[in-house]
Design a protein around this motif. Structure first.
Motif, PDB file in Angstrom:
ATOM      1  N   UNK A 307       0.694  -1.038  -0.286  1.00  0.00           N
ATOM      2  CA  UNK A 307       0.041   0.011  -0.048  1.00  0.00           C
ATOM      3  C   UNK A 307       0.940   1.120   0.032  1.00  0.00           C
ATOM      4  N   UNK A 308       1.845   1.291   0.863  1.00  0.00           N
ATOM      5  CA  UNK A 308       2.767   2.252   0.854  1.00  0.00           C
ATOM      6  C   UNK A 308       3.381   2.647  -0.609  1.00  0.00           C
ATOM      7  N   UNK A 309       3.797   1.576  -1.358  1.00  0.00           N
ATOM      8  CA  UNK A 309       4.555   1.705  -2.416  1.00  0.00           C
ATOM      9  C   UNK A 309       3.651   2.004  -3.536  1.00  0.00           C
ATOM     10  N   UNK A 310       2.367   1.601  -3.419  1.00  0.00           N
ATOM     11  CA  UNK A 310       1.343   2.054  -4.512  1.00  0.00           C
ATOM     12  C   UNK A 310       1.184   3.495  -4.528  1.00  0.00           C
ATOM     13  N   UNK A 311       1.086   3.962  -3.276  1.00  0.00           N
ATOM     14  CA  UNK A 311       0.706   5.554  -3.069  1.00  0.00           C
ATOM     15  C   UNK A 311       1.785   6.649  -3.629  1.00  0.00           C
ATOM     16  N   UNK A 312       2.929   5.869  -4.101  1.00  0.00           N
ATOM     17  CA  UNK A 312       3.936   6.715  -4.632  1.00  0.00           C
ATOM     18  C   UNK A 312       3.713   7.228  -6.213  1.00  0.00           C
ATOM     19  N   UNK A 313       2.666   6.402  -6.627  1.00  0.00           N
ATOM     20  CA  UNK A 313       2.294   6.660  -8.087  1.00  0.00           C
ATOM     21  C   UNK A 313       0.898   7.309  -8.271  1.00  0.00           C
ATOM     22  N   UNK A 314       0.822   8.171  -9.091  1.00  0.00           N
ATOM     23  CA  UNK A 314      -0.499   8.885  -9.464  1.00  0.00           C
ATOM     24  C   UNK A 314      -0.479   9.472 -10.863  1.00  0.00           C
ATOM     25  N   UNK A 315      -1.717   9.288 -11.483  1.00  0.00           N
ATOM     26  CA  UNK A 315      -1.849   9.761 -12.908  1.00  0.00           C
ATOM     27  C   UNK A 315      -1.763  11.289 -12.877  1.00  0.00           C
ATOM     28  N   UNK A 316      -2.136  12.073 -11.769  1.00  0.00           N
ATOM     29  CA  UNK A 316      -2.050  13.486 -12.007  1.00  0.00           C
ATOM     30  C   UNK A 316      -0.584  13.808 -11.876  1.00  0.00           C
ATOM     31  N   UNK A 317       0.046  13.289 -10.933  1.00  0.00           N
ATOM     32  CA  UNK A 317       1.773  13.497 -10.987  1.00  0.00           C
ATOM     33  C   UNK A 317       2.192  13.163 -12.294  1.00  0.00           C
ATOM     34  N   UNK A 318       1.952  12.065 -13.006  1.00  0.00           N
ATOM     35  CA  UNK A 318       2.323  11.809 -14.142  1.00  0.00           C
ATOM     36  C   UNK A 318       2.116  12.950 -15.356  1.00  0.00           C
ATOM     37  N   UNK A 319       0.667  13.140 -15.344  1.00  0.00           N
ATOM     38  CA  UNK A 319       0.145  14.223 -16.304  1.00  0.00           C
ATOM     39  C   UNK A 319       0.818  15.510 -16.116  1.00  0.00           C
ATOM     40  N   UNK A 320       1.312  15.658 -14.745  1.00  0.00           N
ATOM     41  CA  UNK A 320       2.074  17.089 -14.676  1.00  0.00           C
ATOM     42  C   UNK A 320       3.337  17.084 -15.428  1.00  0.00           C
ATOM     43  N   UNK A 321       3.977  16.012 -15.209  1.00  0.00           N
ATOM     44  CA  UNK A 321       5.197  15.884 -15.932  1.00  0.00           C
ATOM     45  C   UNK A 321       5.142  15.878 -17.492  1.00  0.00           C
ATOM     46  N   UNK A 322       4.093  15.245 -17.927  1.00  0.00           N
ATOM     47  CA  UNK A 322       3.864  15.507 -19.340  1.00  0.00           C
ATOM     48  C   UNK A 322       3.444  16.930 -19.903  1.00  0.00           C
TER      49      UNK A 322
END
Length: 334
Positions: A307-322
């Motif tokens: 659960x702690x590992x999965x929380x490191x990833x989000x589509x919002x953060x990825x879209x900000x990088x894009x």
């Protein structure tokens, strides 16, 4: 790749104007939060290489963001996403025509693109080694779990405790080895292996041997997939090669402990949150399954770390990088 394209588009459309250009016909995804324009009369790669660039040039040659490994090789400006080069590393999984297409298109797209996106540090290294791409031209944009996936909800009831595996049955997914390890394992708690996945036309199927304790479920929708994750005692991911690997993260969001192959991008993605096995060693996989079966404390610890590992990833953060990449490319063009 479809999930990556869908979720990045949805999140990106909340940050900036986005127009999705699609071929004619029924849309797989119409609820993207963005304007969708369907153009041309062709389909498949013919649409991508001919109708799409023609429409873009008539529209003033805007920046094209490609999210699914291919794009029109003759069009600029373009940001291309290369998820992995599995067609080069595991050619046995693919039809010859598919391999030839990608071997021809990928180097051209990478050289001509204004910038390259990929999904993991491992995949970035693959592109640098295979094609000599300057790593400064590559940005890692990680996958994540769909916001629709929730840990709370009904769980699948198989009647007995089970291990779940999720993937298409392509040869590099290594399901034969997992089935052999499971059938050989001395298990007291877990009694069944459930495999979810359906074959895509571009791949060569791995004919998983029928086994008494293994059940293949084929393709399921996301609601049923969530129920299967929630009900599983453990999740197994034996793949020989992944550019990223979303299913282990989906299992971790559901609180399911993960057994994973120490290969390709998976250590980047999972860190210390999985029980690692050698995907080339059936006995090592068997021992991993037996360890999970007999150690409930380990399963609970892996569920917590997952659960702690999965929380490191989000589509919002990825879209900000894009979005940041788009801004840099547009500034350079101006």
């Amino acid at each position: 790749m479809q999930r990556f394209a869908r979720e990045v588009t949805r999140a990106l459309a909340t940050m900036r104007p986005v127009t999705v250009v699609a071929p004619p016909g029924d849309l797989i995804d119409a609820d993207l939060g963005a304007e969708i324009v369907q153009v041309g009369r062709l389909s498949g790669h013919a649409w991508e290489q001919v109708a799409l660039p023609l429409h873009l040039r008539r529209s003033g040659s805007p920046l094209l963001l490609g999210l699914a490994n291919t794009g029109p090789v003759a069009y600029r400006p373009q940001v291309v996403t290369c998820h992995d080069i599995i067609w080069a590393r595991h050619p046995e999984s693919f039809a010859r025509s598919f391999r030839l297409l990608y071997a021809t298109m990928t180097p051209l797209l990478l050289r001509r693109s204004a910038h390259v996106l990929t999904v993991s540090p491992f995949s970035r290294g693959e592109l640098v080694r295979e094609f000599g791409i300057d790593p400064r031209r590559i940005t890692v944009v990680a996958n994540a779990v769909s916001p629709a996936f929730h840990a709370d909800g009904p769980a699948h009831d198989e009647g007995v405790p089970y291990v779940l595996a999720v993937s298409s049955p392509n040869r590099h997914k290594n399901f034969d080895a997992l089935v052999a390890a499971f059938e050989a394992a001395d298990l007291t708690h877990i009694h069944r292996l459930l495999i979810v996945g359906q074959q895509a036309r571009a791949f060569h199927t791995q004919a998983t041997t029928a086994a008494p304790r293994t059940r293949a479920l084929g393709r399921v929708d996301d609601d049923e997939l969530m129920r299967l994750y929630r009900g599983a005692t453990a999740f197994a991911f034996p793949s020989l090669y992944e550019g990223f690997g979303i299913p282990p993260l989906e299992a971790q969001r559901m609180g399911t402990p993960v057994l994973a192959a120490r290969s390709s991008a998976l250590p980047d993605v999972l860190g210390d949150s999985a029980l690692w096995v050698d995907p080339h060693d059936i006995d090592d996989m068997r021992r991993g399954l037996e360890t999970l079966d007999g150690d409930p404390a380990l399963r609970a610890d892996l569920a917590r770390r997952g659960r702690e590992n999965e929380a490191r990833f989000s589509w919002e953060a990825s879209a900000r990088r894009v979005s940041d990449v788009i801004d840099r490319v547009m500034t350079t063009r101006r």
